[in-house]
Scaffold this motif. Structure first.
Motif, mmCIF file in Angstrom:
data_model
loop_
_atom_site.group_PDB
_atom_site.id
_atom_site.type_symbol
_atom_site.label_atom_id
_atom_site.label_comp_id
_atom_site.label_asym_id
_atom_site.label_seq_id
_atom_site.Cartn_x
_atom_site.Cartn_y
_atom_site.Cartn_z
ATOM 1 N N SER A 1 -4.067 0.320 -3.702
ATOM 2 C CA SER A 1 -5.082 0.489 -2.413
ATOM 3 C C SER A 1 -6.286 -0.318 -2.618
ATOM 4 O O SER A 1 -6.745 -0.623 -3.470
ATOM 5 N N SER B 1 -3.316 -8.269 4.788
ATOM 6 C CA SER B 1 -3.671 -6.953 5.125
ATOM 7 C C SER B 1 -4.134 -6.611 6.231
ATOM 8 O O SER B 1 -4.798 -7.265 6.838
ATOM 9 N N HIS C 1 0.674 -1.240 -0.105
ATOM 10 C CA HIS C 1 -0.070 -0.031 0.092
ATOM 11 C C HIS C 1 0.798 1.031 0.015
ATOM 12 O O HIS C 1 0.529 2.248 -0.945
#
Lengths: 346, 396
Positions: free
Chosen positions: B53, B74, B34
């Motif tokens: 993203s 994530s 990211h």
């Protein structure tokens, strides 16, 4: 020159937004005349966020082609590998430059900048802002005067789990960053070390690079010195949290220099380690305390008074020379954690 | 078609380890990050990274292009955890991804968990507003996506150890500051998995994704206690460690206080609205300041008694002098000893053929080797650097 100092800021990334632009706006005699960025929309947005409307250009060429745009000095806050070309372009156009650290990606590039400045009779300053922190000159005085004894050993360290993410992501590539964490986090101390003790006699260097910019490194510095040998270790990390600061061992005790906040210097005498003396200069000048403001003020004054800035391009080259020496001595850190090879036997 | 694995959250602890293992094993991975700021562990290898993203489907689609499998490591704010995961599942489905491995957490069973959570079918009792609650909702999203045709696997690790472990590092910091309280002589159950064991389970799961997407515990498969972990960390604390002890009753009391999630309340909100802080902010606006003055005058008009009662109701009684606590205990870490349940990884052993690659002993030894090398603890330089690491009261 009469009136305002007309400043261009090249690069509208994080360091400009957080430090250079606010510093320029804090100085009444500086006028931010132009911002140059290959992403002009972002530059305009940054300017608007501070309520100013300078000229916005996508390149140095565009700025130079705009005849109405007169610039006295420029802050170069762009990826490291672009410093040389941008600085030389400005200097050849008669524009003095304050270049964000490091001066360039190599000694050769740094020399090219210094020579261009000398030929043009313009200022080339390097953004080692710690020279403008009250702590650094005070420490220099304490060390030089052996106020708390003769320095024998030191440790400097700083580490975070990631952090600063430049918008251009130039830090991901050794060619654009000029190195890894040694350059990104360590170059301030390299500059400080040269200021305190000069060039070391020998160095060692280990890092975790496996082809890319190192995320963790350790450097050893050995100095001969008239007052006896000094050995120091510097440790920097972008993968591990390491509390930042400098600790010096003298023949009389321990000096601790912390860099968070306004910073402080403390001394613990070997004979009474439970008693801590905090050192300060004891006088207040009433001047601005933000190092970036003081740095820009020094740059502007150097341009106006036609004198060298506090940190010259030649000093910046010495930092680059030491960084190149460290990388030339590089040894890989042991990293096969599970085999135990290369690690101390428990 | 050969396997190509997208690692989402590749710059994190598990993601980076997975990518580094792939560099050794030859598994074709696409690290997706990211932000470049946290990617140093990967960039040092000089490997290409893709940035995306989870909140941007277009970026995600482009980043997953050419990948056959996805591993989701994530973490982020609520938007990333919910909307980001929804995007990831949707994009993976539309791209025909063959398998998605999602990392869950034992926190879905609550804190402390119920005794029946020694196996995966136990009660998921995470409280609303907690990390476990978010992970539980995520598991449900993954289960739903699997049922709709995206083959998935859900791995459920406890605390994760091994080199670069933030959890073990935080335990060292708590030990050094004497803020970790030890319960029951350290005999409480510690559920832990070495990061390489977890990555090994992820690699095995890539080929076992299905539309059932059953949650599977992944642990070191040993009966580890807190004492063993603390004994394993003390050699790299760099100072003499005296661990304060606490009874289970006292820790339970502390623990229940620390997990309380503030609930919404009209009274609390009204009190907040008329608090000194909010009123000070209001006074900065000239128009609102006038309204505030008028309100104050009306209260004064009601008489001193009413005004005093209102003040007491809003601000509470006047503050009393505080006695400084010498050491503030780290309740969040200490209260983990109340969890009590040992999660079994029998299902993972049976379903995906999981066998831990490293024992707890090897894992701790590897952690110590990494931690010593990176921090300089136990080096000669520690005599100086300890002044930066340790609190002043523990220096002399």
């Amino acid at each position: 020159m009469t009136g305002s100092f007309r400043l261009a800021i090249i690069g509208s990334g994080l360091i400009t937004q957080a430090s250079h632009l606010p510093a320029a706006l804090a100085l009444p005699k500086v006028q931010v005349t132009a911002i140059i960025d290959p992403a002009p929309a972002r530059a305009a947005q940054v300017a608007a966020s501070y309520g100013i409307s300078p000229l916005i250009f996508g390149s140095i060429d565009d700025m130079q082609n705009a005849k109405a745009c007169q610039i006295d000095g420029a802050v170069i806050a762009t990826p490291n590998h672009t410093h040389k070309d941008l600085a030389i372009r400005c200097l050849e156009a008669g524009i003095s430059v304050l270049i964000e650290k490091p001066l360039a990606n190599s000694v050769a590039d740094g020399l090219a900048i210094a020579e261009a400045a000398e030929q043009a009779g313009r200022v080339a300053a390097v953004g080692y802002w710690r020279h403008f922190s009250g702590i650094t000159p005070l420490l220099k005085e304490v060390v030089d005067q052996q106020y708390f004894g003769t320095v024998k050993r030191f440790v400097h360290q700083f580490g975070t789990e990631g952090g600063w993410a430049p918008l251009s992501a130039y830090n991901l590539d050794r060619r654009t960053a000029g190195g890894g964490v040694l350059v990104v986090s360590g170059s301030h101390f390299i500059d400080q070390l040269l200021y305190l003790w000069g060039y070391p006699d020998t160095v060692e260097f280990r890092d975790d690079s496996a082809g890319g910019p190192e995320g963790h490194c350790e450097a050893v510095f050995n100095f001969g010195g008239e007052s006896g040998p000094i050995t120091g270790i510097a440790r920097y990390s972008k993968t591990t949290r390491i509390p930042g600061g400098l600790v010096l061992e003298t023949d009389r005790g321990i000096l601790t220099v912390t860099e968070s906040g306004e910073g402080s210097i403390e001394f613990r005498a070997a004979a009474s380690p439970g008693i801590v003396q905090t050192i300060s200069r004891g006088t207040r000048t009433g001047a601005a305390t933000d190092e970036f403001v003081l740095q820009l003020q020094d740059f502007v004054d150097a341009c106006l008074e036609r004198r060298p800035p506090r940190v010259t391009a030649r000093q910046g080259i010495e930092s680059l020379r030491l960084i190149e020496l460290l990388y030339s001595q590089r040894k890989p850190m042991a990293q096969d954690w599970y085999s135990g090879r290369g690690h101390k036997d428990e | 078609m050969s396997k190509r694995v997208a690692v989402i959250g590749a710059s994190g602890f598990v993601g980076a380890t997975l990518v580094e293992r792939a560099l050794q094993s030859g598994l074709d991975v696409v690290p997706i990050i990211h932000s470049s700021g946290n990617a140093w562990r990967l960039t040092r290898h000089g490997i290409p990274l893709r940035a995306a993203s989870l909140l941007d489907k277009q970026q995600l689609t482009s980043a997953l292009k050419g990948c056959t499998h996805v591993v989701n490591c994530s973490r982020g704010g609520d938007d990333v955890m919910y909307e980001g995961l929804a995007n990831l599942l949707q994009v993976s489905s539309s791209l025909g991804i063959s398998g998605l491995v999602h990392l869950s957490s034992v926190a879905v069973y609550g804190d402390p968990p119920l005794p029946d959570s020694n196996v995966e079918g136990g009660t998921t009792a995470a409280q609303p507003g907690t990390y476990g609650w978010i992970k539980l909702r995520q598991d449900q999203m993954v289960e739903k996506a699997a049922a709709q045709g995206l083959p998935c696997a859900i791995l459920c690790p406890p605390n994760i150890g091994g080199p670069y472990s933030g959890y073990l590092t935080s335990l060292i910091e708590a030990l050094r500051s004497r803020s970790l309280l030890l319960m029951d002589d350290g005999n409480a159950v510690m559920n832990i998995v070495d990061v390489h064991n977890l990555c090994h389970a992820i690699e095995l799961s890539l080929d076992r994704c299905s539309k059932e997407a059953r949650r599977m515990f992944v642990t070191d498969d040993e009966e580890i206690t807190w004492k063993q972990v603390i004994d394993g960390l003390i050699p790299v604390c760099g100072t003499a460690i005296d661990v304060p002890v606490v009874s289970m009753e006292a820790l339970s009391r502390f623990g229940s206080q620390s997990v309380n999630v503030p609930r919404s309340s009209i009274t609390r909100s009204l009190k907040h609205l008329v608090s000194d802080e909010v009123r000070a902010a209001i006074r900065k606006d000239p128009l609102l300041a006038k309204a505030e003055i008028m309100m104050r005058r009306s209260v004064t008009f009601l008489g001193t008694g009413v005004e005093q009662r209102l003040k007491l109701s809003v601000g509470g009684p006047p503050p009393l002098p505080k006695i400084a606590e010498k050491i503030k205990p780290n309740i969040r870490l200490s209260a983990q000893q109340l969890r009590g349940v040992r999660h079994s990884c029998e299902l993972a052993k049976r379903e995906i053929g999981y066998v831990p690659q490293y024992s707890f002993h090897q894992s701790m030894k590897a952690f110590r080797a990494w931690y010593s090398a990176h921090t300089g603890v136990n080096d000669p330089s520690w005599e100086l650097s300890r002044y930066l690491w340790l609190k002043p009261e523990f220096l002399v």
